[in-house]
Design an enzyme around this catalytic site. Structure first.
Site, PDB file in Angstrom:
ATOM      1  NE  ARG A  51     -55.242  46.605  59.660  1.00  0.00           N
ATOM      2  CZ  ARG A  51     -55.731  46.583  60.895  1.00  0.00           C
ATOM      3  NH1 ARG A  51     -56.639  47.438  61.241  1.00  0.00           N
ATOM      4  NH2 ARG A  51     -55.285  45.712  61.776  1.00  0.00           N
ATOM      5  CB  THR A  52     -54.156  41.612  54.823  1.00  0.00           C
ATOM      6  OG1 THR A  52     -53.243  42.580  55.343  1.00  0.00           O
ATOM      7  CG2 THR A  52     -53.628  41.091  53.501  1.00  0.00           C
ATOM      8  CE  LYS A  80     -59.102  16.793  58.773  1.00  0.00           C
ATOM      9  NZ  LYS A  80     -59.975  16.355  57.654  1.00  0.00           N
ATOM     10  NE  ARG A 101     -51.216  38.184  56.666  1.00  0.00           N
ATOM     11  CZ  ARG A 101     -51.484  39.351  57.216  1.00  0.00           C
ATOM     12  NH1 ARG A 101     -51.977  39.407  58.440  1.00  0.00           N
ATOM     13  NH2 ARG A 101     -51.259  40.476  56.557  1.00  0.00           N
ATOM     14  CG  HIS A 129     -47.731  42.478  53.886  1.00  0.00           C
ATOM     15  ND1 HIS A 129     -48.708  42.282  52.918  1.00  0.00           N
ATOM     16  CD2 HIS A 129     -48.408  42.698  55.053  1.00  0.00           C
ATOM     17  CE1 HIS A 129     -49.905  42.387  53.487  1.00  0.00           C
ATOM     18  NE2 HIS A 129     -49.742  42.632  54.776  1.00  0.00           N
TER      19      HIS A 129
HETATM   20  C1  NCD Z   1     -49.060  44.044  58.920  1.00  0.00           C
HETATM   21  C2  NCD Z   1     -48.654  42.603  58.694  1.00  0.00           C
HETATM   22  O1  NCD Z   1     -49.493  41.696  58.781  1.00  0.00           O
HETATM   23  O2  NCD Z   1     -47.493  42.423  58.413  1.00  0.00           O
HETATM   24  N1  NCD Z   1     -50.447  44.207  58.954  1.00  0.00           N
HETATM   25  C3  NCD Z   1     -51.116  44.366  57.783  1.00  0.00           C
HETATM   26  O3  NCD Z   1     -51.158  43.494  56.947  1.00  0.00           O
HETATM   27  N2  NCD Z   1     -51.696  45.549  57.550  1.00  0.00           N
HETATM   28  C4  NCD Z   1     -48.365  44.694  60.025  1.00  0.00           C
HETATM   29  C5  NCD Z   1     -48.376  44.043  61.369  1.00  0.00           C
HETATM   30  O4  NCD Z   1     -48.969  42.987  61.578  1.00  0.00           O
HETATM   31  O5  NCD Z   1     -47.770  44.633  62.255  1.00  0.00           O
END
Ligand code: NCD
Length: 305
Positions: A51-52, A80, A101, A129
């Site tokens: 999703r993100t 690397k 991320r 997040h």
């Molecule tokens: C979450 C995350 O990555 O922290 N997912 C997300 O970004 N919607 C929650 C999770 O991974 O449980």
């Protein structure tokens, strides 16, 4: 250079403005179709995501921009031994804004120190997040109108769940909410989150039983037990099914309850809950794109790009 590393990097007023712009984009997406034409977003994902990453990419494409990036550390020069700083200096030569991320807490902050373009933290380890929190706040605003006076239950892995930490920090600053923190003893929120609750005088209770807590809630925020953050697989296996929201348990909740989950879900919400009108997690998914559109517009404008 303005980055978004933690939700508290945004003022209350800025969060409200982003949410109201997200609502406007949702109402009339066509009006925003060219706002970022010829701009590029880079998504640097050193950790898995559906999703993100895809909502960031869809957000930029729907703004008329384009997207470059990678979706795993293995396919980047991190494999690397390249540092995140060198990676973002490099990517800043090709892109106008970066969503990153990373499994290590603080990596986006380190990256931001050398970056020529805005960095958005798209999740750093078990820490924070912020763009999920914008999504959550937008969804709560749509469902409830306001956060004032709400009792919000957070259930599951409150220790490693980074979305929980950012959401609590945002709401403690806003005030007017009460929390019920539902987790096994081993997965309680970290001490700095308890400090923030106490410092701001936010009322909260801790609970072990979802059945006992659910009746008092306006919002129930379910979370997945974060397997990848555990030191021991046995410990994960012991705790992974601590809470499962079934129709029977949901029947103990109020008619007006809203059930949220950042997703992905594993076992913690049974599929048969999806058709209940109180289930809001797929609306959250949709809202994630609109808040990210609003955020990209804002950070690019502030960077003069
Ligand atoms: C979450 C995350 O990555 O922290 N997912 C997300 O970004 N919607 C929650 C999770 O991974 O449980």
């Amino acid at each position: 250079m303005r980055h978004l590393l933690d939700i508290t990097d945004l003022s209350e007023k800025e969060i409200d403005a982003l949410i109201s712009q997200a609502a406007d984009i949702k109402r009339d997406p066509g009006a925003y179709a060219d706002v970022c034409s010829r701009k590029k977003l880079a998504t640097l994902f050193f950790e898995p995501s559906t999703r993100t990453r895809l909502s960031f990419e869809a957000a930029m494409l729907d703004l008329g921009g384009s997207v470059i990036g990678f979706s795993s550390a293995d396919s980047s020069s991190a494999a690397k031994g390249e540092s995140v700083s060198d990676t973002v200096i490099t990517v800043g030569c090709y892109a106008d804004i970066i969503a990153m991320r990373h499994p290590k807490e603080g990596a986006p902050r380190i990256a931001s120190m050398r970056s020529r373009v805005p960095i958005i933290n798209a999740g750093d380890g078990g820490h924070s997040h912020p763009t999920q929190t914008l999504t959550d706040l937008f969804t709560i605003a749509e469902e409830k109108g306001t956060t004032q006076g709400l009792t919000i239950g957070l259930c599951g892995d409150l220790k490693f769940g980074r979305t929980v930490h950012s959401l609590i920090l945002a709401l403690t600053r806003r005030g007017g909410v009460r929390f019920v923190l539902i987790s096994p003893q081993e997965l309680r929120v970290p001490p700095y989150i308890i400090d923030a609750l106490e410092r701001t005088g936010t009322p909260f209770t801790e609970a072990r039983s979802l059945e006992e807590a659910i009746g008092s809630l306006d919002v129930l925020y379910m979370t997945r037990v974060q397997r990848e953050r555990f030191f021991s697989e046995d410990e994960y296996l012991r705790l992974k099914d601590s809470y499962i929201l079934t129709p029977e348990i949901l029947s103990l909740g109020r008619r007006e309850l809203s059930v949220l989950h950042p997703l992905p879900r594993v076992n913690e919400i049974s599929r048969s809950v999806d058709d209940d009108s109180r289930a809001c997690y797929f609306k959250q998914v949709e809202n994630g794109k609109f808040v990210r559109m609003a955020l990209i517009i804002k950070l690019l404008a502030e960077a003069g790009r």
